[in-house]
Design a protein around this motif. Structure first.
Motif, short mmCIF file in Angstrom:
data_model
loop_
_atom_site.label_atom_id
_atom_site.label_comp_id
_atom_site.label_asym_id
_atom_site.label_seq_id
_atom_site.Cartn_x
_atom_site.Cartn_y
_atom_site.Cartn_z
N SER A 99 0.82 -1.21 0.00
CA SER A 99 0.00 0.00 0.00
C SER A 99 0.86 1.26 0.00
O SER A 99 0.48 2.28 -0.58
N ARG A 100 2.01 1.19 0.67
CA ARG A 100 2.90 2.36 0.66
C ARG A 100 3.51 2.57 -0.72
O ARG A 100 3.72 3.70 -1.16
N ALA A 101 3.79 1.48 -1.42
CA ALA A 101 4.40 1.57 -2.76
C ALA A 101 3.35 1.82 -3.84
O ALA A 101 3.60 2.53 -4.82
N VAL A 102 2.16 1.21 -3.66
CA VAL A 102 1.07 1.34 -4.63
C VAL A 102 -0.18 1.76 -3.85
O VAL A 102 -0.97 0.91 -3.43
N PRO A 103 -0.39 3.06 -3.64
CA PRO A 103 -1.46 3.55 -2.75
C PRO A 103 -2.86 3.07 -3.13
O PRO A 103 -3.74 3.00 -2.27
N ASP A 104 -3.10 2.75 -4.41
CA ASP A 104 -4.43 2.29 -4.82
C ASP A 104 -4.78 0.92 -4.25
O ASP A 104 -5.95 0.55 -4.20
N VAL A 105 -3.77 0.17 -3.82
CA VAL A 105 -4.01 -1.17 -3.26
C VAL A 105 -4.25 -1.04 -1.76
O VAL A 105 -3.33 -0.76 -0.99
N THR A 106 -5.49 -1.23 -1.35
CA THR A 106 -5.84 -1.02 0.05
C THR A 106 -6.48 -2.24 0.72
O THR A 106 -6.59 -2.28 1.94
N SER A 107 -6.88 -3.23 -0.06
CA SER A 107 -7.56 -4.39 0.52
C SER A 107 -6.75 -5.66 0.31
O SER A 107 -5.89 -5.74 -0.57
N VAL A 108 -7.06 -6.66 1.13
CA VAL A 108 -6.38 -7.95 1.00
C VAL A 108 -6.64 -8.57 -0.36
O VAL A 108 -5.72 -9.14 -0.98
N ASN A 109 -7.86 -8.44 -0.87
CA ASN A 109 -8.18 -9.05 -2.17
C ASN A 109 -7.41 -8.38 -3.31
O ASN A 109 -6.95 -9.06 -4.24
N GLU A 110 -7.28 -7.05 -3.27
CA GLU A 110 -6.50 -6.36 -4.30
C GLU A 110 -5.04 -6.81 -4.24
O GLU A 110 -4.41 -7.05 -5.27
N TRP A 111 -4.53 -6.90 -3.03
CA TRP A 111 -3.15 -7.37 -2.84
C TRP A 111 -3.00 -8.81 -3.33
O TRP A 111 -2.02 -9.14 -4.01
N ALA A 112 -3.99 -9.63 -3.04
CA ALA A 112 -3.91 -11.04 -3.42
C ALA A 112 -3.90 -11.23 -4.93
O ALA A 112 -3.25 -12.14 -5.44
N THR A 113 -4.60 -10.37 -5.67
CA THR A 113 -4.58 -10.49 -7.13
C THR A 113 -3.19 -10.18 -7.67
O THR A 113 -2.73 -10.80 -8.63
N MET A 114 -2.50 -9.22 -7.06
CA MET A 114 -1.13 -8.91 -7.46
C MET A 114 -0.21 -10.10 -7.17
O MET A 114 0.62 -10.49 -8.00
N VAL A 115 -0.37 -10.67 -5.98
CA VAL A 115 0.45 -11.82 -5.60
C VAL A 115 0.21 -12.97 -6.56
O VAL A 115 1.14 -13.63 -7.04
N MET A 116 -1.06 -13.22 -6.89
CA MET A 116 -1.38 -14.37 -7.73
C MET A 116 -0.91 -14.17 -9.16
O MET A 116 -0.52 -15.14 -9.83
N HIS A 117 -0.91 -12.93 -9.64
CA HIS A 117 -0.35 -12.63 -10.96
C HIS A 117 1.11 -13.08 -11.01
O HIS A 117 1.53 -13.77 -11.94
N GLU A 118 1.87 -12.67 -9.99
CA GLU A 118 3.29 -13.02 -9.97
C GLU A 118 3.49 -14.52 -9.70
O GLU A 118 4.39 -15.14 -10.26
N TYR A 119 2.64 -15.06 -8.85
CA TYR A 119 2.75 -16.49 -8.55
C TYR A 119 2.54 -17.32 -9.82
O TYR A 119 3.16 -18.37 -10.02
N PHE A 120 1.65 -16.83 -10.69
CA PHE A 120 1.40 -17.56 -11.93
C PHE A 120 2.63 -17.54 -12.83
O PHE A 120 2.86 -18.48 -13.59
N HIS A 121 3.42 -16.47 -12.75
CA HIS A 121 4.68 -16.45 -13.49
C HIS A 121 5.60 -17.59 -13.01
O HIS A 121 6.27 -18.24 -13.81
N GLY A 122 5.61 -17.81 -11.71
CA GLY A 122 6.39 -18.92 -11.18
C GLY A 122 5.92 -20.25 -11.74
O GLY A 122 6.74 -21.11 -12.12
N GLU B 98 2.43 -12.50 -19.90
CA GLU B 98 1.70 -11.47 -19.16
C GLU B 98 0.19 -11.55 -19.40
O GLU B 98 -0.60 -11.23 -18.51
N GLY B 99 -0.19 -11.98 -20.58
CA GLY B 99 -1.62 -12.12 -20.85
C GLY B 99 -2.28 -13.17 -19.98
O GLY B 99 -3.38 -12.97 -19.47
N SER B 100 -1.59 -14.31 -19.79
CA SER B 100 -2.18 -15.37 -18.95
C SER B 100 -2.16 -14.98 -17.47
O SER B 100 -3.07 -15.33 -16.72
N ALA B 101 -1.13 -14.24 -17.04
CA ALA B 101 -1.10 -13.79 -15.64
C ALA B 101 -2.21 -12.77 -15.38
O ALA B 101 -2.83 -12.79 -14.31
N ARG B 102 -2.46 -11.91 -16.35
CA ARG B 102 -3.57 -10.96 -16.21
C ARG B 102 -4.91 -11.70 -16.25
O ARG B 102 -5.86 -11.31 -15.56
N TYR B 103 -4.99 -12.73 -17.02
CA TYR B 103 -6.19 -13.57 -17.09
C TYR B 103 -6.51 -14.15 -15.71
O TYR B 103 -7.68 -14.22 -15.31
#
Length: 323
Positions: free
Chosen positions: A130-153, A247-252
Motif C-alpha cells: 500500500s505504501r508503494a502502490v497507494p491504490d491497493v488497500t484491501s487484502v483481495n486487491e493485494w492477493a490479485t497482485m500476488v497471484m499474478h506473480e505467482y502464476f509467473h512462477g 503477461e496475458g495469462s497472468a492478467r487472465y
C-alpha cells in the motif's frame, strides 16, 4: 517491584504484538494458497500441483516468511517453522534484503543464489504494498497482485519454458516492445487498432462479423511486424508471442480472481483490456478471452510453444465453426 512489573508488562505487550503480526501474516499466506487451489479447480488445472510449486518469500516489516522453502534456502537463512499443514510449511527468518517493495518472480544464473535456475516468488506485505502502490488497500486487491506473480512462477516451472524465455530474450532485448511503442507512432497506433479488433471479435454475435474482425486483426498484425523487420531490422514475432503468453495469462488469472470475489464489472476495470506502455498485457489477455469465446483449448500447450494461442486462433478463423 514496580519497575519489574513494568518490564514484564512491556515484554508481554511486545510478545502480544509480535504474535498478532505472526498470526496476521500466516493467515494471509494461507489465504493465498487457498486462492491458488480455487484457481486450480476452476480456472487453470495444474496450478496447485506440487511439481509446479514455487517457494514464496513474504516480506513483513521486521522479518520475512518463506512458504515451502528449498533446502538451499534453509541452509543459507536460519529459519524457524511457525506453521505446517498438509499443503504448506511456513518458516520465519531474518529480512533477506532491505528493498522497500517486492512483487515479482526471480531466477538467476548464479549458482550460489537461492533462485539459481529456479523461480522464487517474492512479495511484500499488504502494508508495504500500500505504501508503494497507494491504490491497493484491501487484502483481495493485494492477493490479485500476488497471484499474478505467482502464476509467473508456475509458468517457469513448466518443462522447457525457462529455456524458451532465455533463448528468445537473448536474441531480442526484452524491452524492445516497450521501446518500439514509445518511439514510433505508427507502431503504437497499430497496436491500438489490433486490440480494438480483438475487443470487437470478443463482443461479436454474428459469425461473419467475428470472422472479419479476426482476419483483419492478423492482417494488421502481420503488416506491423513486417514493417518492423524491414524498416528496423528486428524480428519481434517470438518476443511478442512470449510476452503476450506470459503477461496475458497472468492478467487472465487476475481477471478470474476479480470475478471470484464478486461485484465485479469488466467495464469498470478498463486497465485490464486496454493497451498501455506494456501493451502485451492487454493484447495477450484479450487473445485468451477470444480463445475462450471460440472454445479453443490452449492451456495445455501455451507454455510448451509460445506461438500456440496465436497459431490456433489464426488456424481457426477460416472456416469458423458455427457456435
Amino acid at each position: 517491584m514496580k519497575q519489574i512489573i513494568s518490564i514484564l508488562i512491556g515484554t508481554w505487550f511486545v510478545m502480544t504484538i509480535n504474535a498478532q503480526s505472526l498470526n496476521k501474516d500466516v493467515e494471509r499466506l494461507q489465504y493465498v494458497y487457498a486462492l491458488k487451489v480455487i484457481i486450480n479447480d476452476s480456472v487453470w488445472r495444474g496450478f496447485a500441483d506440487k511439481q509446479y510449486d514455487v517457494p514464496l518469500l513474504y516480506y513483513g516489516d521486521t522479518c520475512c516468511y518463506v512458504v515451502n522453502p528449498t533446502e538451499k534456502f534453509l541452509a543459507k537463512y536460519p529459519s524457524v517453522l511457525v506453521h505446517s499443514d498438509n499443503n504448506i510449511q511456513i518458516y520465519q527468518t531474518e529480512k533477506v534484503d532491505d528493498k522497500p517493495f517486492h512483487m515479482h518472480v526471480t531466477f538467476t544464473d548464479e549458482e550460489s543464489d537461492i533462485d539459481y535456475h529456479t523461480p522464487f516468488m517474492r512479495c511484500s506485505s499488504l502494508e508495504q504494498t500500500s505504501r508503494a502502490v497507494p491504490d491497493v488497500t484491501s487484502v483481495n486487491e493485494w492477493a490479485t497482485m500476488v497471484m499474478h506473480e505467482y502464476f509467473h512462477g508456475f509458468q517457469f516451472k513448466n518443462d522447457g519454458y525457462l529455456d524458451v524465455y532465455e533463448a528468445i530474450t537473448n536474441a531480442v532485448l526484452p524491452d524492445t516492445l516497450i521501446a518500439l511503442s514509445a518511439s514510433h507512432d505508427w507502431y503504437r497506433e497499430g497496436i491500438t487498432q489490433e486490440n480494438d479488433l480483438l475487443l470487437k471479435a470478443i463482443d461479436a454475435n454474428n459469425i461473419e462479423a467475428l470472422r472479419t474482425y479476426i482476419q483483419s486483426f492478423f492482417e494488421l498484425r502481420n503488416e506491423r511486424r513486417e514493417r518492423v523487420k524491414k524498416k528496423l531490422g528486428i524480428d519481434i514475432v517470438a518476443l511478442e508471442q512470449l510476452y503476450e503468453t506470459m503477461e496475458g495469462s497472468a492478467r487472465y488469472i487476475e481477471y478470474c480472481l476479480y470475478r471470484h470475489f464478486g461485484n465485479f464489472k469488466l467495464s469498470d476495470a478498463k486497465w485490464l483490456y486496454t493497451v498501455g506502455r506494456k501493451y502485451y498485457y492487454a493484447t495477450g489477455f484479450n487473445l485468451l478471452r477470444l480463445s475462450d469465446k471460440l472454445e479453443i483449448d490452449y492451456k495445455c500447450g501455451i507454455f510448451r510453444d509460445v506461438s500456440t494461442v496465436e497459431r490456433n486462433l489464426s488456424n481457426y478463423w477460416c472456416p469458423l465453426k458455427t457456435p
